[in-house]
Design a protein around this motif. Sequence first.
Motif, short mmCIF file in Angstrom:
data_model
loop_
_atom_site.label_atom_id
_atom_site.label_comp_id
_atom_site.label_asym_id
_atom_site.label_seq_id
_atom_site.Cartn_x
_atom_site.Cartn_y
_atom_site.Cartn_z
N LYS A 420 12.41 8.38 6.76
CA LYS A 420 10.96 8.48 6.64
C LYS A 420 10.49 9.92 6.86
O LYS A 420 9.65 10.44 6.13
CB LYS A 420 10.31 7.55 7.67
CG LYS A 420 8.82 7.66 7.81
CD LYS A 420 8.08 7.12 6.60
CE LYS A 420 8.07 5.59 6.64
NZ LYS A 420 7.34 5.05 5.48
N MET A 421 11.09 10.60 7.86
CA MET A 421 10.63 11.95 8.20
C MET A 421 11.12 12.98 7.20
O MET A 421 10.37 13.85 6.77
CB MET A 421 11.10 12.32 9.62
CG MET A 421 10.43 11.50 10.70
SD MET A 421 10.82 12.07 12.37
CE MET A 421 12.50 11.53 12.55
N SER A 422 12.41 12.89 6.83
CA SER A 422 13.00 13.95 6.00
C SER A 422 12.96 13.60 4.51
O SER A 422 12.99 14.47 3.67
CB SER A 422 14.45 14.19 6.41
OG SER A 422 15.22 13.03 6.08
N GLY A 423 12.92 12.30 4.21
CA GLY A 423 13.05 11.87 2.83
C GLY A 423 14.50 11.71 2.39
O GLY A 423 14.77 11.36 1.24
N TYR A 424 15.46 11.94 3.32
CA TYR A 424 16.88 11.89 2.94
C TYR A 424 17.61 10.81 3.74
O TYR A 424 17.20 10.46 4.85
CB TYR A 424 17.56 13.23 3.20
CG TYR A 424 16.91 14.38 2.47
CD1 TYR A 424 16.63 14.27 1.11
CD2 TYR A 424 16.56 15.55 3.13
CE1 TYR A 424 16.01 15.31 0.44
CE2 TYR A 424 15.95 16.59 2.47
CZ TYR A 424 15.68 16.47 1.12
OH TYR A 424 15.07 17.49 0.45
N THR A 514 8.21 -2.48 8.35
CA THR A 514 7.63 -1.17 8.02
C THR A 514 6.21 -1.13 8.52
O THR A 514 5.30 -1.63 7.88
CB THR A 514 7.64 -0.91 6.52
OG1 THR A 514 7.18 -2.09 5.89
CG2 THR A 514 9.01 -0.56 6.02
N LEU A 515 6.03 -0.53 9.68
CA LEU A 515 4.74 -0.58 10.35
C LEU A 515 3.89 0.64 10.02
O LEU A 515 2.73 0.69 10.37
CB LEU A 515 4.96 -0.67 11.86
CG LEU A 515 5.65 -1.98 12.23
CD1 LEU A 515 6.28 -1.88 13.59
CD2 LEU A 515 4.67 -3.12 12.17
N GLU A 516 4.47 1.64 9.34
CA GLU A 516 3.67 2.78 8.97
C GLU A 516 2.85 2.38 7.75
O GLU A 516 3.31 1.63 6.91
CB GLU A 516 4.57 3.98 8.62
CG GLU A 516 5.56 4.34 9.71
CD GLU A 516 6.83 3.50 9.66
OE1 GLU A 516 7.12 2.93 8.60
OE2 GLU A 516 7.51 3.41 10.70
N TRP A 517 1.60 2.92 7.65
CA TRP A 517 0.72 2.44 6.58
C TRP A 517 1.18 2.92 5.22
O TRP A 517 0.85 2.34 4.20
CB TRP A 517 -0.73 2.82 6.83
CG TRP A 517 -0.97 4.31 6.87
CD1 TRP A 517 -0.99 5.08 7.98
CD2 TRP A 517 -1.20 5.16 5.77
NE1 TRP A 517 -1.20 6.38 7.65
CE2 TRP A 517 -1.35 6.47 6.30
CE3 TRP A 517 -1.30 4.99 4.39
CZ2 TRP A 517 -1.59 7.56 5.50
CZ3 TRP A 517 -1.54 6.08 3.59
CH2 TRP A 517 -1.67 7.36 4.15
N THR A 518 1.95 4.00 5.16
CA THR A 518 2.45 4.43 3.87
C THR A 518 3.95 4.19 3.82
O THR A 518 4.66 4.50 4.77
CB THR A 518 2.15 5.90 3.59
OG1 THR A 518 2.88 6.29 2.43
CG2 THR A 518 2.55 6.81 4.73
N LEU A 519 4.42 3.61 2.72
CA LEU A 519 5.84 3.31 2.62
C LEU A 519 6.64 4.51 2.12
O LEU A 519 7.85 4.50 2.19
CB LEU A 519 6.05 2.13 1.67
CG LEU A 519 5.47 0.79 2.14
CD1 LEU A 519 5.71 -0.27 1.09
CD2 LEU A 519 6.10 0.37 3.45
N SER A 520 5.95 5.53 1.58
CA SER A 520 6.71 6.60 0.93
C SER A 520 7.48 7.43 1.96
O SER A 520 7.05 7.58 3.10
CB SER A 520 5.77 7.50 0.12
OG SER A 520 4.94 8.21 1.00
N PRO A 522 9.34 11.20 2.24
CA PRO A 522 8.46 11.34 3.39
C PRO A 522 7.02 10.97 3.05
O PRO A 522 6.69 10.90 1.86
CB PRO A 522 8.58 12.83 3.72
CG PRO A 522 8.92 13.48 2.43
CD PRO A 522 9.72 12.49 1.66
N PRO A 523 6.17 10.73 4.05
CA PRO A 523 4.77 10.41 3.77
C PRO A 523 4.05 11.63 3.20
O PRO A 523 4.57 12.75 3.29
CB PRO A 523 4.20 10.04 5.14
CG PRO A 523 5.20 10.44 6.14
CD PRO A 523 6.49 10.76 5.47
#
Length: 535
Positions: A420-424, A514-520, A522-523
Amino acid sequence: MATTYASADTDAHDGKPKFWVRWFFSTNHKDIGTLYLILGLIGGLVGGFLSIMMRLELSEPGLQFFGNPHTYNMFITMHGLLMIFFMVMPIIIGGLGNWFVPLMIGAPDMAFPRMNNLSFWLLAVALVCGVISMFLPGGAGGAGFGGSWVMYPPLSTSGHPGPAFDFLIIGILAAGFSSIFGAINFITTIFNMRAPGMTMHKMPLYAWSVLVTSWLLLLSLPVLAAAMIMLFTDRTVGTGFFDPAMGGDPLMFQHLFWFFGHPEVYVMILPAFGIISHVIATFSRKPVFGYLGMAYAMVAIGVVGFVVWAHHMYTVGMDVDVKAYFLAATFVIAVPTGVKVFSWLATMWGGSIRYSIPMQWALATIFLFVIGGVTGVFLASAGLDTAAHDTYFVVAHFHYVLSMGAVFAIFSGFTYWFGKMSGYLYNKWLAGLQFWLFFIGVNLAFMPQHFLGWQGMPRRIPDYFQEYQLLNQISSYGSYMSAIGVIVFIVWVIEAFIVKRKAGDNYWGEGADTLEWTLSSPPPYHQYSKLPQIK
Ligand code: CU1
């Protein structure tokens, strides 16, 4: 919780500032979170180096490296302070808290973005002061402060002439103000900036844990700051707060210190509880069992945690009735802690369990934290504590709670949210290797210390009798093994950034919590105009 998005992905605000402004004047909660993670890594590497030097010294009887034992005492002191203030706290609250609390509650950013920046840079200044203090003249003809992280007078006043401890006091004050400002920020953000529909009783458990932790910081750190300022004036301008010859009382310092120090242990462990609740729910494919009980158990631990501090002081000559009170109050904390442990087990019960890397860390957290909790019950018993006080049993106890409880939860959360943080995505084989090196290493390092302590080996002494050699050797080899684990950790992080396997949205797959509002992943860089409406 159904989530919809207010607008499409294109956003005029999404441009990132240039390097200098982005990282040195940052007001973005994700960037500040990243800065905290980097600071925590640096603090952990320095603190970890000190611990390896300690274990090398203790690998056999006699003095190996530390010609002046004061230097060994300084290493012990700085290992404790660095690991608490500059590794666990920056990562588990500053780093992951800044990253995920706004994303979990649907807030555009933290409530006070500039104060957020101030919090981080105060902590960086504090780290620099602490490291500088290690090289300045301290006590016993050596450099640095060797009075242990508890800093009791008179060892910390007349026992340590020279500027080392004064520098350290300034560093601890800066770190304290950093945490106070951070706590104000988290409390305000969580109370005022939740998205419509995100009621307190729907809020994810990690956000709950950061809320409770922030209250603990806000109420306990000013007491530490006051005690530090009193030490400072006792040392520099001739006050006598802790000097009996001037009508002061050295025991008052211990009360003030532990009024901060006990809540501090929950500052480190409550966010860990929050993290593993998410990980266990995700990889059991079930919602967390007893959500409200889990949230209010953390509140209860936080409240009761403020009235148990003198269980660290059973040997100072307290009245037996006072000891009985602190013993009973400490035992009470086992109740909400038990609620949490059994709720994690109930979450897994009947679930479809997947042994992913974050889940391995989370399961190990529960297993090892329970061992540390049980030895905590031993030490909370005033009679037993009289025998175990200042022995390696205490060291073994709090390392099971912190090096395994809090640090394992950090790795659980980091491996869970790395994509989620890095996108990797990371290399699972390398991350798994790190887990097993760590799991076996820390158990080899700290399990023998229980037996050493029960045999009477004292803490904070660089030499020991021949009888303690075998268990100390095992402990030292365990610590080298976990040091190799740290190297493997750094390797897998670098590997993931080099190879760039895209994590993709919702990378833990179907059924993930997935509790973050955006699934992408990284956000988006900013979420000003993309906030969710939560129904
Ligand atoms: Cu305590």
